[in-house]
Design a protein around this motif. Sequence first.
Motif, PDB file in Angstrom:
ATOM      1  N   ARG A  25      92.323 -19.510  29.830  1.00 34.84           N
ATOM      2  CA  ARG A  25      91.863 -20.074  28.555  1.00 34.84           C
ATOM      3  C   ARG A  25      91.880 -19.021  27.441  1.00 34.84           C
ATOM      4  NH1 ARG A  25      88.334 -24.547  26.907  1.00 34.84           N
ATOM      5  NH2 ARG A  25      88.643 -25.332  29.004  1.00 34.84           N
ATOM      6  N   THR A  26      91.484 -17.800  27.765  1.00 36.80           N
ATOM      7  CA  THR A  26      91.455 -16.736  26.757  1.00 36.80           C
ATOM      8  C   THR A  26      92.854 -16.465  26.201  1.00 36.80           C
ATOM      9  OG1 THR A  26      89.500 -15.709  27.723  1.00 36.80           O
ATOM     10  CG2 THR A  26      90.887 -14.304  26.341  1.00 36.80           C
ATOM     11  N   SER A  27      93.847 -16.372  27.073  1.00 40.08           N
ATOM     12  CA  SER A  27      95.220 -16.161  26.589  1.00 40.08           C
ATOM     13  C   SER A  27      95.675 -17.316  25.713  1.00 40.08           C
ATOM     14  CB  SER A  27      96.179 -15.992  27.771  1.00 40.08           C
ATOM     15  OG  SER A  27      95.990 -14.742  28.370  1.00 40.08           O
ATOM     16  N   LEU A  28      95.380 -18.535  26.144  1.00 33.98           N
ATOM     17  CA  LEU A  28      95.776 -19.704  25.354  1.00 33.98           C
ATOM     18  C   LEU A  28      95.045 -19.750  24.013  1.00 33.98           C
ATOM     19  CD1 LEU A  28      96.026 -22.403  28.158  1.00 33.98           C
ATOM     20  CD2 LEU A  28      97.915 -21.431  26.820  1.00 33.98           C
ATOM     21  N   GLU A  29      93.781 -19.382  24.000  1.00 38.31           N
ATOM     22  CA  GLU A  29      93.025 -19.377  22.734  1.00 38.31           C
ATOM     23  C   GLU A  29      93.545 -18.296  21.789  1.00 38.31           C
ATOM     24  OE1 GLU A  29      91.137 -21.576  21.510  1.00 38.31           O
ATOM     25  OE2 GLU A  29      90.619 -22.755  23.286  1.00 38.31           O
ATOM     26  N   ARG A  30      93.921 -17.149  22.329  1.00 25.16           N
ATOM     27  CA  ARG A  30      94.523 -16.105  21.482  1.00 25.16           C
ATOM     28  C   ARG A  30      95.839 -16.597  20.894  1.00 25.16           C
ATOM     29  NH1 ARG A  30      93.335 -11.163  25.617  1.00 25.16           N
ATOM     30  NH2 ARG A  30      91.190 -10.780  24.956  1.00 25.16           N
ATOM     31  N   PHE A  31      96.599 -17.296  21.719  1.00 26.35           N
ATOM     32  CA  PHE A  31      97.869 -17.843  21.246  1.00 26.35           C
ATOM     33  C   PHE A  31      97.625 -18.890  20.164  1.00 26.35           C
ATOM     34  CE2 PHE A  31     101.996 -20.170  22.405  1.00 26.35           C
ATOM     35  CZ  PHE A  31     102.770 -19.321  21.634  1.00 26.35           C
ATOM     36  N   ARG A  32      96.641 -19.750  20.392  1.00 30.47           N
ATOM     37  CA  ARG A  32      96.299 -20.773  19.396  1.00 30.47           C
ATOM     38  C   ARG A  32      95.932 -20.130  18.061  1.00 30.47           C
ATOM     39  NH1 ARG A  32      93.787 -25.529  18.829  1.00 30.47           N
ATOM     40  NH2 ARG A  32      92.924 -25.821  20.895  1.00 30.47           N
ATOM     41  N   ARG A  33      95.092 -19.103  18.106  1.00 34.63           N
ATOM     42  CA  ARG A  33      94.687 -18.437  16.865  1.00 34.63           C
ATOM     43  C   ARG A  33      95.898 -17.882  16.122  1.00 34.63           C
ATOM     44  NH1 ARG A  33      90.332 -16.946  19.925  1.00 34.63           N
ATOM     45  NH2 ARG A  33      91.113 -14.864  20.402  1.00 34.63           N
ATOM     46  N   ALA A  34      96.812 -17.272  16.856  1.00 38.33           N
ATOM     47  CA  ALA A  34      98.010 -16.728  16.213  1.00 38.33           C
ATOM     48  C   ALA A  34      98.854 -17.839  15.584  1.00 38.33           C
ATOM     49  CB  ALA A  34      98.837 -15.941  17.234  1.00 38.33           C
ATOM     50  N   ILE A  35      98.960 -18.968  16.260  1.00 35.87           N
ATOM     51  CA  ILE A  35      99.706 -20.108  15.729  1.00 35.87           C
ATOM     52  C   ILE A  35      99.032 -20.628  14.462  1.00 35.87           C
ATOM     53  CG2 ILE A  35     100.314 -22.530  16.158  1.00 35.87           C
ATOM     54  CD1 ILE A  35     100.771 -21.685  19.137  1.00 35.87           C
ATOM     55  N   GLU A  36      97.709 -20.767  14.513  1.00 37.05           N
ATOM     56  CA  GLU A  36      96.975 -21.278  13.336  1.00 37.05           C
ATOM     57  C   GLU A  36      97.079 -20.327  12.162  1.00 37.05           C
ATOM     58  OE1 GLU A  36      93.131 -21.920  15.066  1.00 37.05           O
ATOM     59  OE2 GLU A  36      93.616 -23.973  15.665  1.00 37.05           O
ATOM     60  N   GLU A  37      97.012 -19.012  12.428  1.00 37.65           N
ATOM     61  CA  GLU A  37      97.126 -18.031  11.350  1.00 37.65           C
ATOM     62  C   GLU A  37      98.497 -18.100  10.694  1.00 37.65           C
ATOM     63  OE1 GLU A  37      96.128 -14.242  13.051  1.00 37.65           O
ATOM     64  OE2 GLU A  37      94.032 -14.824  13.357  1.00 37.65           O
ATOM     65  N   ARG A  38      99.535 -18.291  11.497  1.00 38.03           N
ATOM     66  CA  ARG A  38     100.900 -18.384  10.940  1.00 38.03           C
ATOM     67  C   ARG A  38     101.076 -19.672  10.146  1.00 38.03           C
ATOM     68  NH1 ARG A  38     104.604 -14.788  12.333  1.00 38.03           N
ATOM     69  NH2 ARG A  38     106.376 -16.163  12.071  1.00 38.03           N
ATOM     70  N   ALA A  39     100.429 -20.749  10.598  1.00 36.76           N
ATOM     71  CA  ALA A  39     100.553 -22.048   9.919  1.00 36.76           C
ATOM     72  C   ALA A  39      99.712 -22.060   8.648  1.00 36.76           C
ATOM     73  CB  ALA A  39     100.131 -23.180  10.847  1.00 36.76           C
ATOM     74  N   GLY A  40      98.675 -21.221   8.641  1.00 43.86           N
ATOM     75  CA  GLY A  40      97.650 -21.079   7.661  1.00 43.86           C
ATOM     76  C   GLY A  40      97.802 -21.334   6.290  1.00 43.86           C
TER      77      GLY A  40
END
Length: 182
Positions: A167-182
């Motif tokens: 879950r931690t790896s996936l959440e880190r990935f999600r944050r990076a995706i959201e920041e790029r979409a931001g």
Amino acid sequence: MAYPITLYALCGSLRRVSTSRRLLEALRDHAPESISIEICDLIGDLPIFNPDDEGERTPADVIAMAEKIRAADGLIASCPEYAHGIPGGFKNALDWLVSRDEVPFKPLMFAHASHRGDLVLALLTDVLSTMSLHIVEEAFLRLPLAGKTDEAQAALVDEAAQDGVLRTSLERFRRAIEERAG
């Protein structure tokens, strides 16, 4: 609450019982509800890459894979090392994507199922960077399943799920995706 994201997982091994696939299945099965993961089953069906078959002659399976990649918010790659290299089927799939517009700047996380195989990670990083994918290093996941019995693999997956490693790896990935979409 974060918005739902979809991830498309590419497995470098064609074996149904490969450790790379098992790791992708574990990520899929233990992903938070707001993250959906689909594992690509098209790589083994792709014809050998030939630039003469691009454009109007692009095979249907290549188009189907490319459409899944376009629709995904991010990609997960899990790939074993074969003879100090990228497995042929996986490299073939990447070759089909090189000149297409679905992959540039697409976020990608590595999920590695071995305690070794860093050479393939370096090779993939080079190839995928050349293809302009955005490799999210902080989401990297290594769960050493290779060389273990089925029971030991299951125990490692269960422990990683309970400890929140997946879950931690996936959440880190999600944050990076959201920041790029931001």
